[in-house]
Design an enzyme around this catalytic site. Structure first.
Site, PDB file in Angstrom:
ATOM      1  N   TRP A 273       6.407  39.444  29.683  1.00 21.50           N
ATOM      2  CA  TRP A 273       5.742  40.744  29.578  1.00 21.50           C
ATOM      3  C   TRP A 273       5.524  41.354  30.946  1.00 21.50           C
ATOM      4  O   TRP A 273       5.432  40.640  31.948  1.00 21.50           O
ATOM      5  CB  TRP A 273       4.370  40.593  28.909  1.00 21.50           C
ATOM      6  CG  TRP A 273       4.367  39.944  27.571  1.00 21.50           C
ATOM      7  CD1 TRP A 273       3.746  38.765  27.250  1.00 21.50           C
ATOM      8  CD2 TRP A 273       4.961  40.421  26.343  1.00 21.50           C
ATOM      9  NE1 TRP A 273       3.922  38.493  25.911  1.00 21.50           N
ATOM     10  CE2 TRP A 273       4.668  39.490  25.336  1.00 21.50           C
ATOM     11  CE3 TRP A 273       5.712  41.558  26.006  1.00 21.50           C
ATOM     12  CZ2 TRP A 273       5.100  39.645  24.011  1.00 21.50           C
ATOM     13  CZ3 TRP A 273       6.141  41.711  24.690  1.00 21.50           C
ATOM     14  CH2 TRP A 273       5.821  40.764  23.714  1.00 21.50           C
TER      15      TRP A 273
ATOM     16  N   HIS B 263       0.541  41.027  29.795  1.00 19.54           N
ATOM     17  CA  HIS B 263      -0.168  39.825  30.252  1.00 19.54           C
ATOM     18  C   HIS B 263      -1.676  40.047  30.321  1.00 19.54           C
ATOM     19  O   HIS B 263      -2.468  39.176  29.940  1.00 19.54           O
ATOM     20  CB  HIS B 263       0.352  39.382  31.622  1.00 19.54           C
ATOM     21  CG  HIS B 263       1.650  38.645  31.535  1.00 19.54           C
ATOM     22  ND1 HIS B 263       1.733  37.383  30.978  1.00 19.54           N
ATOM     23  CD2 HIS B 263       2.903  38.983  31.910  1.00 19.54           C
ATOM     24  CE1 HIS B 263       2.992  36.980  31.030  1.00 19.54           C
ATOM     25  NE2 HIS B 263       3.722  37.936  31.576  1.00 19.54           N
TER      26      HIS B 263
ATOM     27  N   ASP C 143       3.635  36.102  38.205  1.00 16.33           N
ATOM     28  CA  ASP C 143       4.744  37.024  38.498  1.00 16.33           C
ATOM     29  C   ASP C 143       4.733  37.452  39.960  1.00 16.33           C
ATOM     30  O   ASP C 143       5.784  37.715  40.539  1.00 16.33           O
ATOM     31  CB  ASP C 143       4.665  38.278  37.604  1.00 16.33           C
ATOM     32  CG  ASP C 143       5.236  38.021  36.220  1.00 16.33           C
ATOM     33  OD1 ASP C 143       6.110  37.139  36.081  1.00 16.33           O
ATOM     34  OD2 ASP C 143       4.803  38.705  35.276  1.00 16.33           O
TER      35      ASP C 143
ATOM     36  N   ARG D 237       6.583  34.689  42.146  1.00 15.15           N
ATOM     37  CA  ARG D 237       7.908  34.127  41.832  1.00 15.15           C
ATOM     38  C   ARG D 237       9.015  34.557  42.781  1.00 15.15           C
ATOM     39  O   ARG D 237      10.030  33.888  42.898  1.00 15.15           O
ATOM     40  CB  ARG D 237       8.305  34.376  40.385  1.00 15.15           C
ATOM     41  CG  ARG D 237       8.103  35.787  39.887  1.00 15.15           C
ATOM     42  CD  ARG D 237       8.177  35.763  38.380  1.00 15.15           C
ATOM     43  NE  ARG D 237       9.562  35.560  38.007  1.00 15.15           N
ATOM     44  CZ  ARG D 237      10.294  36.472  37.395  1.00 15.15           C
ATOM     45  NH1 ARG D 237       9.776  37.620  37.064  1.00 15.15           N
ATOM     46  NH2 ARG D 237      11.550  36.225  37.100  1.00 15.15           N
TER      47      ARG D 237
ATOM     48  N   HIS E 127       9.256  30.909  33.447  1.00 10.59           N
ATOM     49  CA  HIS E 127       8.764  32.020  32.621  1.00 10.59           C
ATOM     50  C   HIS E 127       9.499  32.158  31.293  1.00 10.59           C
ATOM     51  O   HIS E 127       9.135  33.008  30.484  1.00 10.59           O
ATOM     52  CB  HIS E 127       8.879  33.342  33.395  1.00 10.59           C
ATOM     53  CG  HIS E 127       8.056  33.382  34.655  1.00 10.59           C
ATOM     54  ND1 HIS E 127       6.929  34.156  34.778  1.00 10.59           N
ATOM     55  CD2 HIS E 127       8.194  32.721  35.827  1.00 10.59           C
ATOM     56  CE1 HIS E 127       6.414  33.986  35.992  1.00 10.59           C
ATOM     57  NE2 HIS E 127       7.161  33.113  36.651  1.00 10.59           N
TER      58      HIS E 127
ATOM     59  N   HIS F 104      -0.606  32.641  32.087  1.00  9.48           N
ATOM     60  CA  HIS F 104       0.574  33.508  32.144  1.00  9.48           C
ATOM     61  C   HIS F 104       1.678  33.055  31.182  1.00  9.48           C
ATOM     62  O   HIS F 104       2.252  33.851  30.443  1.00  9.48           O
ATOM     63  CB  HIS F 104       1.096  33.537  33.579  1.00  9.48           C
ATOM     64  CG  HIS F 104       2.230  34.496  33.783  1.00  9.48           C
ATOM     65  ND1 HIS F 104       2.036  35.817  34.113  1.00  9.48           N
ATOM     66  CD2 HIS F 104       3.578  34.329  33.673  1.00  9.48           C
ATOM     67  CE1 HIS F 104       3.206  36.426  34.205  1.00  9.48           C
ATOM     68  NE2 HIS F 104       4.167  35.543  33.955  1.00  9.48           N
TER      69      HIS F 104
ATOM     70  N   ASP G 123       4.068  34.735  28.184  1.00 11.35           N
ATOM     71  CA  ASP G 123       5.525  34.930  28.254  1.00 11.35           C
ATOM     72  C   ASP G 123       6.287  34.332  27.074  1.00 11.35           C
ATOM     73  O   ASP G 123       7.263  34.924  26.610  1.00 11.35           O
ATOM     74  CB  ASP G 123       6.076  34.335  29.560  1.00 11.35           C
ATOM     75  CG  ASP G 123       6.100  35.349  30.697  1.00 11.35           C
ATOM     76  OD1 ASP G 123       6.010  36.566  30.436  1.00 11.35           O
ATOM     77  OD2 ASP G 123       6.221  34.920  31.868  1.00 11.35           O
TER      78      ASP G 123
ATOM     79  N   HIS H 223      12.123  36.239  26.202  1.00  4.44           N
ATOM     80  CA  HIS H 223      11.869  35.089  27.081  1.00  4.44           C
ATOM     81  C   HIS H 223      12.277  33.781  26.414  1.00  4.44           C
ATOM     82  O   HIS H 223      12.078  32.703  26.977  1.00  4.44           O
ATOM     83  CB  HIS H 223      10.413  35.055  27.539  1.00  4.44           C
ATOM     84  CG  HIS H 223      10.129  35.993  28.679  1.00  4.44           C
ATOM     85  ND1 HIS H 223       9.661  35.578  29.904  1.00  4.44           N
ATOM     86  CD2 HIS H 223      10.298  37.334  28.773  1.00  4.44           C
ATOM     87  CE1 HIS H 223       9.533  36.624  30.708  1.00  4.44           C
ATOM     88  NE2 HIS H 223       9.905  37.706  30.040  1.00  4.44           N
TER      89      HIS H 223
ATOM     90  N   HIS I 106      15.654  43.915  28.480  1.00  3.96           N
ATOM     91  CA  HIS I 106      14.521  43.048  28.785  1.00  3.96           C
ATOM     92  C   HIS I 106      13.299  43.879  29.189  1.00  3.96           C
ATOM     93  O   HIS I 106      12.186  43.644  28.706  1.00  3.96           O
ATOM     94  CB  HIS I 106      14.875  42.044  29.895  1.00  3.96           C
ATOM     95  CG  HIS I 106      13.832  40.991  30.061  1.00  3.96           C
ATOM     96  ND1 HIS I 106      13.901  39.778  29.432  1.00  3.96           N
ATOM     97  CD2 HIS I 106      12.670  40.996  30.739  1.00  3.96           C
ATOM     98  CE1 HIS I 106      12.830  39.075  29.727  1.00  3.96           C
ATOM     99  NE2 HIS I 106      12.054  39.805  30.533  1.00  3.96           N
TER     100      HIS I 106
ATOM    101  N   ASP J 160       9.633  43.993  27.674  1.00  2.00           N
ATOM    102  CA  ASP J 160       8.520  43.575  28.541  1.00  2.00           C
ATOM    103  C   ASP J 160       7.462  44.679  28.645  1.00  2.00           C
ATOM    104  O   ASP J 160       6.261  44.395  28.637  1.00  2.00           O
ATOM    105  CB  ASP J 160       9.032  43.305  29.969  1.00  2.00           C
ATOM    106  CG  ASP J 160       9.269  41.832  30.259  1.00  2.00           C
ATOM    107  OD1 ASP J 160       8.985  40.980  29.400  1.00  2.00           O
ATOM    108  OD2 ASP J 160       9.757  41.532  31.368  1.00  2.00           O
TER     109      ASP J 160
END
Ligand code: DCM
Ligand code: DCM
Ligand code: DCM
Ligand code: ZN
Ligand code: ZN
Length: 271
Positions: free
Chosen positions: A1, A6, A45, A48, A60, A116, A120, A126, A149, A153
């Site tokens: 997301w 999130h 996020d 990463r 994720h 998190h 996801d 995902h 995606h 998201d």
């Protein structure tokens, strides 16, 4: 997301956790406001793409090597990469939160990952290998050129809430309040028992694989109902959006409610 998803998951969870759970995580996360979960929901996020956080980039998602729309399904041994996936990460970081011998900063960080990743795993893309979870599929959404995606998201949820928000925390807070009402006494009130049926802190892999398979099933029915080729270049803000919106809603609601239950189980175990 995206951030909105999130943060909403986190606010829903904070609406359902037991009082002891709230106190415990407010202490661990060093935030005694009502934003203690929401304030860290997107942290995973933010790290990463950093050098030190690179090792978490595969955590994720889980890339199900299925064949939508004719066959959907996630298989842990087949689909979880050597260096981890969202399912193994929920297990790993849950065990770190439970390990009181670890330094507090490690358990704090582990809690932020759990908050998190439970979010996801509820995003259908995902749990899908096709075109890196849809990142390689170009589509249109209200005439913008985006990848599939990103549409799942962020774009669909943002459209549901009336557009892109300058203040995601406020939008998420209100969306979470609405979904909390639906969970408590609205359209999801009769579903919560089923949502947490079989949830087992002693078997995080089986528990999160159930969530992953449920999420992945939407890839066949709502994300790629006519397959990956048919969707390329399509405008998705119309009929497709109308069918996708209720999926996003239920997945965000489930993620928040399950996260609350998971955090309660952790605190029960620790006390
Ligand atoms: N937050 C925000 N907007 C709000 C409420 C909270 O941006 N309306 C964010 C700021 C922090 C986190 O939530 O990242 C914690 O909030 P607070 O500063 O209230 O403790
Ligand atoms: N943290 C970290 N690496 C360290 C020490 C701490 O990632 N070597 C974590 C602790 C918190 C986060 O970074 O979870 C931010 O901490 P703070 O809010 O204290 O700045
Ligand atoms: N992603 C995914 N599955 C993949 C690769 C990426 O679900 N196989 C997700 C992670 C991010 C988004 O897609 O939410 C963009 O990832 P990246 O920036 O790594 O391409
Ligand atoms: Zn994503
Ligand atoms: Zn993520």
């Amino acid at each position: 997301w995206g951030s909105l998803g999130h943060i909403t998951v986190a606010y829903i969870a904070s609406n359902f956790v037991k009082q002891e759970t709230a106190v415990y995580f407010q202490d661990l996360l060093r935030n005694d406001t009502e934003h203690y979960l929401a304030g860290v929901a997107t942290w995973a996020d933010s790290i990463r793409y950093t050098k030190w956080g690179r090792f978490t980039k595969n955590f994720h998602f889980i890339d199900a090597k299925d064949d939508p729309p004719s066959y959907c399904g996630v298989d842990f041994d087949r689909d979880c990469k050597e260096d981890g996936c969202v399912v193994s990460s929920i297990q790993n970081y849950t065990s770190q939160v439970l390990d009181t011998e670890l330094w507090p900063w490690r358990r704090n960080q582990a809690a932020k990952f759990v908050i998190h990743f439970v979010g996801d795993i509820h995003q259908p893309l995902h749990t899908e290998n096709v075109e890196r979870g849809g990142n390689g599929i170009h589509v249109r959404f209200d005439s913008s050129e985006l990848n599939l995606h990103h549409v799942w998201d962020s774009s669909i949820a943002e459209k549901m809430l009336g557009g892109i928000h300058r203040k995601p925390y406020e939008a998420a807070y209100r969306w979470a309040a609405d979904l909390t009402n639906e969970i408590r006494s609205g359209k999801y009130a009769n579903s919560t028992e089923v949502w947490v049926d079989g949830i087992d802190l002693d078997d995080p892999i089986a528990t999160s694989m159930k969530w992953a398979n449920e999420s992945n099933a939407f890839v066949c029915t709502h994300v790629l109902p006519e397959g990956p080729e048919a969707i390329v270049g399509q405008e998705l803000a119309g009929e497709y959006y109308e069918k996708a919106a209720p999926v996003i809603e239920v997945q965000v609601a489930r993620a928040g409610y399950r996260l609350a239950t998971w955090l309660d189980l952790i605190v029960d175990r620790l006390s």
